[in-house]
Design an enzyme around this catalytic site. Structure first.
Site: not given
Length: 387
Positions: A194, A276, A359
């Site tokens: 993340d 991501e 997170d």
């Protein structure tokens, strides 16, 4: 895969003067060629060569250097057109786009100058180079680099190298063709990563790479720049020039350290990496004015690129997933609600009561999405069995 290796040249004062005059002369002729290309509607490289090659030879450039100058100018206009079509210069008719397209492309006096093996030769054992200049060939120009970079240059250097001048220092940027390791087709699982501003990266193992030091450094650099720009004296401008790109170098070093740690962990444990896909995030989000500098200085793309090429070198599979709802979904029960995240660093599921650092929870969701995406990709790649 292609990787660039940067070496620092250590020329004598006479050699440095010759290199500087060469860069200025070559970029000055590139500006002239750019003007000709602009006047003639940016013709193809072959046609542009017919209009400029003889004059470049008359100005004292060698045949190979003249070819490189013409190619450099044509590539610059190709890049300009690509940026315009991609919308990077704004919409058609906008002030920025009109300004870029209404004048010839200009080159700085110290802009990069490409060299091929005819104009530049390397002596790896002596750590010197022989380089063409407008004043003749310079031999025995010393260079310095790390042992890893030297090994990569010895075994994998291919193609052209660029000579560039930054703040009075000369560098050679060489292209290396490094072989890739076979990709692990059956990873045990995936390591979710993340990305963020407050915490640069958080893995699904719970490892957090804090951004506190980097953010403090950026704030100090911003305050110092404002102070020096407001002062406006010659010494202030000299200090601004001296400290140029210092923040970018600091951030790049952090990204390389983090990416190396992430890839090493994935390789050691036989896992893949799930990242991501944050493309276009700056145009999607709306922030207060005091938050914009943090968003626009966030180097998530550079960190992603570092992880990607390091993973390719060692054969670690990498997938990019849609980040939608990864920070709002519970990694235990799957419940998704924006109220699950009452604070920036806190996650508390409204359905099952599960709590975790926000997170870390998001990285676990990213890891699970990575496994799903990898499985779907493997199934779609398998041909149907004929009966």
């Amino acid at each position: 895969m292609k990787i660039v290796a940067q070496v620092k040249l250590l020329p004598t004062p006479e050699q440095a003067s010759a290199l500087e005059r060469t860069l200025h002369a070559v970029n000055d002729t590139a500006n002239w060629v750019s003007g000709v290309a602009f006047e003639r509607g940016v013709p193809r490289e072959y046609e542009l060569r017919k209009h400029t090659y003889a004059e470049l030879k008359a100005r004292g450039l060698g045949s190979q250097t003249a070819q490189h100058v013409i190619k450099k100018v044509r590539n610059a206009y190709t890049t300009l057109r690509a940026n315009a079509q991609a919308g990077n210069l704004g919409k058609p008719g906008s002030k920025r786009r009109t300004k870029a397209e209404s004048k010839p492309v200009a080159f700085r006096p110290g802009a990069a100058r490409p060299y091929d093996d005819r104009c530049l030769s390397w002596q790896m054992d002596a750590q010197t180079v022989s380089v063409w200049t407008t004043e003749g060939r310079l031999k025995g120009v010393r260079f310095a680099c790390s042992p890893d970079a030297l090994r990569m240059l010895r075994g994998h250097r291919r193609g052209e190298s660029d000579l560039v001048q930054r703040d009075g220092t000369f560098y050679l940027i060489a292209t290396c063709e490094v072989p890739e390791s076979p990709v692990n087709d059956s990873p045990a699982s995936f390591l979710g990563v993340d990305l963020g501003v407050v915490t640069i990266a958080t893995t699904s193992d719970g490892v957090r790479y804090a951004g506190r030091g980097l953010n403090r450094h950026r704030k100090r650099q911003l305050a110092l720049r404002r102070k020096l720009q407001k002062k406006g004296t010659k010494s202030a401008k000299r200090l601004l020039k001296k400290r140029a790109r210092k923040e970018a170098r600091f951030a790049a070093d952090q990204n390389h350290r983090i990416s190396k740690s992430v890839v090493t962990t994935a390789e050691r444990t036989g896992r893949g990496i799930a990242l991501e896909d944050l493309s276009g995030i700056r145009s999607r989000v709306r922030l207060r004015k005091d938050q914009r500098s943090s968003l626009h200085s966030w180097s998530f793309h550079q960190l992603g690129q570092c992880i990607a090429y390091k993973a390719r070198r060692v054969g670690v599979p990498l997938v990019r997933i849609d980040p939608a709802h990864t920070s709002r979904q519970c990694s235990e029960c799957g419940h998704t609600d924006r109220k699950n995240r009452p604070l920036q660093a806190e996650f508390a599921c409204r359905a099952c009561g599960f709590t975790m650092h926000a997170d870390h929870n998001a990285s676990r969701n990213i890891a699970r999405k990575g496994e799903t995406a990898w499985a779907a990709g493997r199934q779609s790649c398998v041909p149907a069995i004929s009966t």
